[in-house]
Design a protein around this motif. Sequence first.
Motif, PDB file in Angstrom:
ATOM      1  N   LEU A  39       0.823  -1.206   0.000  1.00 37.89           N
ATOM      2  CA  LEU A  39       0.000   0.000   0.000  1.00 37.89           C
ATOM      3  C   LEU A  39       0.864   1.265   0.000  1.00 37.89           C
ATOM      4  N   ARG A  40       1.938   1.219   0.780  1.00 35.33           N
ATOM      5  CA  ARG A  40       2.855   2.366   0.816  1.00 35.33           C
ATOM      6  C   ARG A  40       3.487   2.584  -0.554  1.00 35.33           C
ATOM      7  N   ALA A  41       3.861   1.491  -1.196  1.00 32.92           N
ATOM      8  CA  ALA A  41       4.462   1.598  -2.527  1.00 32.92           C
ATOM      9  C   ALA A  41       3.474   2.204  -3.513  1.00 32.92           C
ATOM     10  N   ASP A  42       2.209   1.802  -3.393  1.00 33.24           N
ATOM     11  CA  ASP A  42       1.178   2.372  -4.272  1.00 33.24           C
ATOM     12  C   ASP A  42       1.007   3.866  -4.008  1.00 33.24           C
ATOM     13  N   GLY A  76      -1.873   6.628   9.794  1.00 28.00           N
ATOM     14  CA  GLY A  76      -0.653   6.280  10.512  1.00 28.00           C
ATOM     15  C   GLY A  76       0.075   5.116   9.878  1.00 28.00           C
ATOM     16  N   LEU A  77      -0.673   4.145   9.390  1.00 31.77           N
ATOM     17  CA  LEU A  77      -0.065   2.980   8.740  1.00 31.77           C
ATOM     18  C   LEU A  77       0.684   3.367   7.470  1.00 31.77           C
ATOM     19  N   LEU A  78       0.094   4.270   6.698  1.00 32.23           N
ATOM     20  CA  LEU A  78       0.636   4.588   5.381  1.00 32.23           C
ATOM     21  C   LEU A  78       1.640   5.729   5.382  1.00 32.23           C
ATOM     22  N   GLY A  84       0.931  11.625   8.596  1.00 27.46           N
ATOM     23  CA  GLY A  84      -0.408  11.059   8.755  1.00 27.46           C
ATOM     24  C   GLY A  84      -1.309  11.938   9.601  1.00 27.46           C
ATOM     25  N   SER A  85      -0.754  12.533  10.669  1.00 26.12           N
ATOM     26  CA  SER A  85      -1.551  13.418  11.527  1.00 26.12           C
ATOM     27  C   SER A  85      -2.001  14.649  10.753  1.00 26.12           C
ATOM     28  N   ALA A  86      -1.075  15.254   9.997  1.00 27.55           N
ATOM     29  CA  ALA A  86      -1.416  16.455   9.233  1.00 27.55           C
ATOM     30  C   ALA A  86      -2.513  16.160   8.212  1.00 27.55           C
ATOM     31  N   SER A 182       0.647   4.055  13.240  1.00 29.95           N
ATOM     32  CA  SER A 182       2.094   4.048  13.043  1.00 29.95           C
ATOM     33  C   SER A 182       2.765   2.992  13.906  1.00 29.95           C
ATOM     34  N   PHE A 183       2.281   2.831  15.136  1.00 28.87           N
ATOM     35  CA  PHE A 183       2.856   1.837  16.046  1.00 28.87           C
ATOM     36  C   PHE A 183       2.581   0.423  15.542  1.00 28.87           C
ATOM     37  N   ILE A 184       1.389   0.188  14.989  1.00 31.04           N
ATOM     38  CA  ILE A 184       1.079  -1.126  14.431  1.00 31.04           C
ATOM     39  C   ILE A 184       2.010  -1.442  13.274  1.00 31.04           C
ATOM     40  N   SER A 185       2.283  -0.437  12.458  1.00 31.41           N
ATOM     41  CA  SER A 185       3.148  -0.631  11.299  1.00 31.41           C
ATOM     42  C   SER A 185       4.604  -0.834  11.696  1.00 31.41           C
ATOM     43  N   GLU A 186       5.084   0.032  12.585  1.00 30.44           N
ATOM     44  CA  GLU A 186       6.492  -0.027  13.016  1.00 30.44           C
ATOM     45  C   GLU A 186       6.546   0.243  14.515  1.00 30.44           C
ATOM     46  N   PRO A 187       6.414  -0.806  15.332  1.00 32.37           N
ATOM     47  CA  PRO A 187       6.460  -0.621  16.793  1.00 32.37           C
ATOM     48  C   PRO A 187       7.756   0.048  17.230  1.00 32.37           C
TER      49      PRO A 187
END
Length: 230
Positions: A39-42, A76-78, A84-86, A182-187
Amino acid sequence: MGRTGLQWGTYLRNTLLVLVLLLMLWLAFNVRLPSVDELRADMESLGWAAWIVFVLLYAIVAMTPIPVTIMAVTGGLLFGIVEGSALSIIGVFIGCWGAYWLARALGRATVVKMLGTHADTVERHLADAGFQAVATLRLMPGLPYWPVNYGSGAFGVSQRDFLVAGLISTVPGQVSLVAVGSFISEPGVVPAAVVLCAWAVVVTMTIWALRAWKGTSSRPLPGDRFRRRS
């Protein structure tokens, strides 16, 4: 007539719920969902357009009964905490503002019907109210964003009070949800610390909202005094 309409509405909602569940089951067994990295790559392949797509999608979600939590965590994930917050704050802000003006266009009577079970609560606290009422309802546990947005537009809250109160009461919650994603993606320590700090602010503001709620919960609806006299 009203009762028949209500029954048909119940049947329709239940039918749609069953169809959605069946669709989700079919997708679970037949479609491979992309990973976070994919998803990030997309998103990266879209360049700056990814920001616009996310903000617009968030704004649309914020104008509906769909929980905005989904979009904030996805942000946050992406995109990570800062970006992500902004994007989440901008998206939810635009969506809430759009719902406010849509309610003004639709009118009070139509919005009351839209709000359903939330109508009495929202009208009681927002009719001819201002900053504190909007902030209180926005922070109330269990009350979604959309009734507050549409109620503010329909029940006479000024645009200035709506925007300022909405921004102040929305930011901590959005940051905390984005940090969770974000924590789920990269703890790590940083997203965990942001989650704790943001939720501490949310809890503090919620306690204030609950106290304010108790102080205004006995406020009569417009017209109540007239009805009692008559």
